[in-house]
Structure formats: structure tokens, C-alpha cells
Design an enzyme around this catalytic site. Structure first.
Site, short mmCIF file in Angstrom:
data_model
loop_
_atom_site.label_atom_id
_atom_site.label_comp_id
_atom_site.label_asym_id
_atom_site.label_seq_id
_atom_site.Cartn_x
_atom_site.Cartn_y
_atom_site.Cartn_z
CB THR A 5 2.59 2.67 8.57
OG1 THR A 5 2.75 1.83 7.44
CG2 THR A 5 1.12 2.81 8.88
CB THR A 61 0.37 3.13 5.49
OG1 THR A 61 1.67 2.78 5.05
CG2 THR A 61 -0.64 2.25 4.78
CG ASN A 69 3.44 -0.81 1.48
OD1 ASN A 69 3.51 -1.27 2.62
ND2 ASN A 69 3.73 -1.53 0.42
CG ASP A 83 0.54 -4.18 1.82
OD1 ASP A 83 1.72 -4.55 1.92
OD2 ASP A 83 0.04 -3.30 2.55
CB SER A 142 -3.98 -3.61 5.78
OG SER A 142 -3.31 -2.81 6.73
N GLY A 148 4.69 -0.58 11.26
CA GLY A 148 5.63 -1.69 11.44
C GLY A 148 5.34 -2.90 10.58
N GLY A 149 4.55 -2.72 9.51
CA GLY A 149 4.29 -3.85 8.60
C GLY A 149 3.70 -5.02 9.36
O1 DON Z 1 -1.12 -2.07 5.38
C1 DON Z 1 -0.13 -2.64 5.79
O2 DON Z 1 -0.18 -3.55 6.59
C2 DON Z 1 1.22 -2.14 5.33
N1 DON Z 1 1.11 -1.49 4.07
C3 DON Z 1 1.78 -1.26 6.38
C4 DON Z 1 3.18 -0.86 6.10
C5 DON Z 1 3.84 -0.39 7.32
O3 DON Z 1 3.36 -0.43 8.41
C6 DON Z 1 5.19 0.11 7.17
N2 DON Z 1 5.58 0.68 8.44
N3 DON Z 1 6.38 0.72 9.19
#
Ligand code: DON
Length: 578
Positions: free
Chosen positions: A390, A408, A410, A432, A461, A482-483
């Protein structure tokens, strides 16, 4: 006369010159010591841009130089990242933007998160046996939510910008049309994701040379299809993307491969202005993203819990501090799995989750010296899986505006699918959602009922674009990819600044930790003292050292100066001041 003057004052002048030289060398010496003592942020007085790609930073900096505001610069940065960093910069995905105005004393957010297509169904990712099939939810045309980026950026510009969409997109078109020099990071990314991207001829054609070989550092990377798509948007506005040729190309791509997005879905997509989540931490005002992100809610919730402890006394990254942070994180992530979803569809108890009173009740559950096993916090509930890539950028201008934007597709390169003829990657944001609420998915993880798939719903998210204000003034602009680690990464930069008094570059660079309740692991980056790790183990934590987390591009504003800190975890990141 000059001779006389020299004769009369020569000695004094020589003494003065010697003193000046001595002083200069002492200043240089003490500066040299300071340089060695801490990491220095980039400084600016008239504006600051921090993004994960230097070409996007430069494009946005140029907009500020020409008198544009932070919102103009943000839109230019976002379109430029869509060209220079296709693994996460995008027009095929979605995100969130926070905009602060000192003049109006407001912070607003734009939710341009993707939406499930109208034909989406609750069980669309279940196989014949009723098991969630992550291959479908991540790597097929069904993985894609209706993209929101173009509409979101246009909305920001229309409401708060001073330049036209055409002007804002122009630098991105040039980067796509003329190309840019491939960096090691760009080349490595495409090599790593070869299997994903070569599955689809439309993607292979864009990201690899005609003979299938790699783009190497130093090569020129040109994107003609993307340049044409961006030019159409520049010429005809967002209607082109949502109802014109680009929409037709996207929908044809869907129809050809069993995807669900229709012309109707594209036409109906609309971004939304939302009130950001608001909280306070030790006298600072925290604004961050509200549902459909869980980010802001839990940043505020964890800060509320930690406010009850003398964190600065316990010290930065001491075992005591990390223990309390980990315990607070577990409690928040447990709540996330249960309560968080798209507020347009489910009732998210935001007021309670972000209240000081609720935080105090959670604090009582924390043993100050012993880790609580996650299973005893809320047995049997686990987070939906999120990962990979992201991008966040932060911008401040001289007019008192600040923009904090995370967007993002994703995963790194999203679904891996490029829209044939349109040159951009499609997101795999549908993953997600909880593919099967209450039942473990392919990774053995559970998701909440609040985040089940429903037509036109936004998937939950963790993205947490955040702006911290003090007495109405922008103080800190931050956010990260960073998910599931986004929330804790953002939290730590806020704490590094407010509790530990680190400057912004040191705050961004410092080793980070993460706990997300389940799995019951305290994840740490390299750089944490082995003594600290040992004490944490004795307190009952399972400490696991894993790769770096997040890439938090941040700005701090203090005493009329702007300080930028690009995250060293991204080799292409750049902070640039004016
Ligand atoms: O929206 C979200 O929380 C996820 N789709 C974000 C994914 C993400 O940050 C991947 N990155 N490093």
C-alpha cells in the site's frame, strides 16, 4: 586611509578573525557531534512533501513551488505514484484522504475505498465444500472491488484544490509517456512477482520486455496504455473513468474473465466525505480514518489505554513500555474482529470504542508485569488476513493545509491483473472482506459478521491516515502501509513524538513492534535490544523477529518549521521541503 586603519586596528582585527574562526570551528564541531547523535529530518518553511517515491515527491514539490496548495500537490503525488510505483500507487484501487485546514479549524476525510459490485454475494468465495477459496478472492477478476481512487482524488481537488484535474495529472502523464529510469526496487518487485504478473498476457505485456525478460535498474520504463488512460481522464474528467472508454475497457475485462463489475457499478461509484475519528492524547488532538477503516478507531483506542501509564518515564522501546503497548494492542484487535465493518451497513459502536471510559475499563484487564494469553481475551476469534503493499504520503503547505493520504490495491500489484488496453492494475480488495464470517478461511483465520460481503458494501480496512493537531495547528501528519500493522505503526510514530520526544526522522526510523491479538505473537523488527527481548519473554510474551513493518512517510510542524521524515524502509522514499 586604509593603511592607517589597518595599522591602528590590525591587531584587533586579527584577534577578531581568530575568534571568529574559532567560533565557526566550534559550531561546526558541535554540529558534527549533533549530526552523529541523531537522525536529521528534512526541513522546510514553505512546504513539505514526503512520499515513497522520489519522482512523486518531486512532482508534488513542483506544484507547491508554483503556488498550489497541499491538496493540489496530493492529487499530483497520487497520480504520479500510480505511474512510478504500480505495485501500490494506483488508479485501479482506493483509499482514504484526510485534509486539515488551520484556517477553518477543520479536519475532513474522503473515503474513496472500493465497493463490492452489486452482484457480489456473501458466499462468492466459497468452494463446493463451503471452504473459503483465497485463490479466487485474491487472484481472480472476482477479487476486484469497484475502484474509487480517480473519483476520490477528483473530489478532493474540486472541493479544496486550486488547480484543474488536467494540471494535476499532467506530470503523471509525462512520466508514463516519456518513461522513467528503473530503480533496483522497481526491478526487484517485478522479478519477485513474475509468477503473479505473467499469468495474464495484459500484465506480462506491461511489466516485462517483449521477449519476457526483466526491466533492470537503469532501463527506461514507458507505459503507453496508462499514458493514454490518464490523458483521457485529464481531457474528459472522472466521467471518462466511470462511464467512458476506461469504464468500457474495465467492464470488458470483467466480462471476459468472469468478473462482476458492470457499467452500472462504475457509474454508481461515489466517494464519501466522512467525519474522521477524533480523540485526544496527552493534550494533542488525534484525527484519523473512521469506518470503513478500522485504523483511526484503534489508533485512538490504544492511545486512550496507554494514556493511563507514564510511558515517557518507562522509556522508548523498554520492555515495560512494549509490554503495555502489546497488551493494549491485543485488546483493540480483539474488538476489531467483532465490531468493525462498513458503517453504512453495520452499526459500529464508535463512541464506546474511542471513549476514555471504555479505555479505562480495558486498562483494568492489563497485568502490568505479565502478558495475558490472547486466547483468554476473546477465545476463538481471529482477524481477516491482510498483507503486502500500500502507500502513504504526507504533504503540508504554507497556507496551513495538511494532507494525509493512504491508498492501495491491497497486495503488492493487487490482483496482478492489468486491464487490457488501459494499462493499470486491478485491486484485490475483495479479500479484505471476511469470506466466511465465523469460520476459518484458507489461512485458518476468522473474520467478523460485521465485515461479511454484501452488494455495494465497502470492505474493512486498516489504513490509518492521521493528522495530529495542537491548539488548532497542524502538528503531525502521518500514516503507513503494512496491512494489519498499519494501526500499530502509526501509533508508534505518534508515541515516539509525543511520549519520547524523538524528532520525526528518528520517530519514523526507530525499530517497531506489533501485536494483533491473534496469532499470540509479539512481532519485533531488528534493532531491539536482546536484553529487552529477554525481559519480554520472561513477562510471558512470545517474541518473534520478522521483516520490517510499514513505511510511514511523516511530517512534523513546529515553531513555523516543517520537518519531513521518509521511512528508510523504502529505498525510493523522499522527503523534500521548500
Ligand atoms: O485496506 C487495508 O487495510 C489493506 N488492503 C491494506 C493492505 C496493505 O497495507 C498492504 N501493505 N503493505
Amino acid at each position: 586611509m586604509n593603511g592607517n586603519f589597518l595599522q591602528q586596528h590590525g591587531k584587533k582585527l586579527a584577534a577578531l578573525a581568530t575568534a571568529a574562526l574559532l567560533l565557526a570551528s566550534q559550531v561546526a564541531y558541535s554540529e558534527a557531534i549533533l549530526e552523529g547523535q541523531r537522525m536529521h529530518p528534512v526541513q522546510g518553511k514553505e512546504g513539505m512533501v514526503v512520499t515513497s517515491h522520489f519522482l512523486a515527491t518531486q512532482s508534488a514539490q513542483e506544484v507547491l513551488k508554483n503556488g498550489g496548495n497541499a491538496i493540489d500537490a496530493a492529487v499530483t503525488a497520487a497520480f504520479s505514484l500510480a505511474v512510478t510505483q504500480p505495485r501500490s500507487g494506483n488508479i485501479g484501487g482506493g483509499g482514504f484522504m484526510l485534509i486539515s485546514s488551520e484556517e477553518k479549524d477543520t479536519v475532513v476525510s474522503i473515503d474513496y475505498r472500493e465497493k463490492a459490485p452489486a452482484k457480489a454475494t456473501v458466499d462468492m468465495f466459497l468452494d463446493k465444500e463451503g471452504n473459503a477459496d483465497s485463490n479466487v478472492s485474491r487472484y481472480s477478476h472476482l477479487a476486484t472491488g469497484v475502484p474509487g481512487t480517480v473519483a476520490g482524488l477528483a473530489m478532493a481537488l474540486e472541493q479544496y484544490g486550486t488547480i484543474s484535474l488536467k494540471e494535476a495529472i499532467a506530470p503523471a502523464i509525462k512520466l508514463a509517456q516519456d518513461g522513467f529510469i528503473v530503480t533496483p526496487r522497481f526491478s526487484d518487485g517485478l522479478k519477485k512477482k513474475e509468477k503473479l504478473l505473467k499469468r495474464w498476457p495484459s500484465s506480462k505485456k506491461i511489466f516485462y520486455k517483449a521477449d519476457g525478460s526483466y526491466y533492470e535498474p537503469g532501463d527506461l520504463f514507458v507505459q503507453k496504455d496508462l499514458a493514454a488512460t490518464l490523458s483521457r481522464i485529464a481531457e474528459h474528467g472522472i466521467k471518462e473513468f466511470y462511464q467512458g472508454k476506461t469504464a468500457e475497457l474495465l467492464v470488458a475485462e470483467m466480462a471476459k474473465h468472469g468478473g462482476l463489475i458492470s457499467m452500472e457499478d462504475m457509474k454508481n461509484y461515489a466517494p464519501v466525505f466522512r467525519a474522521p475519528v477524533h480523540g485526544t492524547y496527552r493534550g494533542y488532538h488525534i484525527y484519523s480514518m473512521s469506518p470503513p477503516s478500522s485504523g483511526g478507531t484503534h489508533v485512538v483506542q490504544i492511545l486512550n489505554i496507554l494514556e493511563g501509564y507514564p510511558i515517557s518515564e518507562y522509556g522508548h522501546n523498554s520492555a515495560q513500555t512494549i509490554h503495555l503497548m502489546a497488551e493494549a494492542m491485543k485488546l483493540a484487535y480483539a474488538d476489531r474482529s467483532q465490531y468493525l465493518g462498513d458503517g453504512d451497513f453495520v452499526n459500529v459502536p464508535l463512541k464506546v470504542l474511542t471513549s476514555k471510559k471504555y479505555a479505562a475499563s480495558l486498562r483494568e484487564k492489563i497485568n502490568p508485569t505479565k502478558a495475558t494469553a490472547s486466547a483468554t481475551i476473546a477465545p476463538g476469534k481471529i482477524l481477516p488476513y491482510e498483507s503486502n503493499e500500500t502507500t502513504h504520503f504526507s504533504i503540508v503547505d504554507k497556507f496551513g493545509n495538511a494532507v494525509s493520504n493512504t491508498y492501495t490495491i491491497n497486495f503488492s500489484y493487487g490482483s496482478g491483473i492489468v486491464v487490457e488496453g488501459a494499462g493499470f492494475l486491478l485491486n484485490n480488495e475483495m479479500d479484505d472482506f471476511s469470506a466466511k464470517p465465523g469460520v476459518p478461511n484458507a489461512y485458518g483465520l476468522l473474520g467478523g459478521e460485521a465485515n461479511k460481503i454484501e452488494p455495494n458494501k465497502r470492505m474493512l480496512s486498516s489504513m490509518s491516515p492521521t493528522i495530529v493537531k495542537k491548539e488548532g495547528k497542524n502538528f503531525l501528519v502521518t500514516g503507513s502501509p503494512g496491512g494489519s500493522r498499519i494501526i500499530t505503526t502509526t501509533l508508534q510514530v505518534i508515541m515516539n513524538v509525543i511520549d519520547h520526544g524523538l524528532n520525526i526522522q528518528s520517530s519514523v526510523a526507530a525499530s517497531r513492534i506489533h501485536h494483533q491479538w491473534l496469532p499470540d505473537q509479539l512481532r519485533v523488527e531488528e534493532g531491539l535490544s536482546p536484553d529487552t527481548v529477554k525481559i519480554l519473554g520472561e513477562m510471558g510474551h512470545t517474541v518473534i523477529k520478522k521483516p520490517a513493518m510499514g513505511a510511514i512517510q511523516s511530517i512534523m510542524v513546529k515553531d513555523g518549521m516543517m520537518y519531513g521524515g521518509a521511512d528508510p524502509r523504502r529505498s525510493t522514499g523522499l522527503a523534500a521541503g521548500l
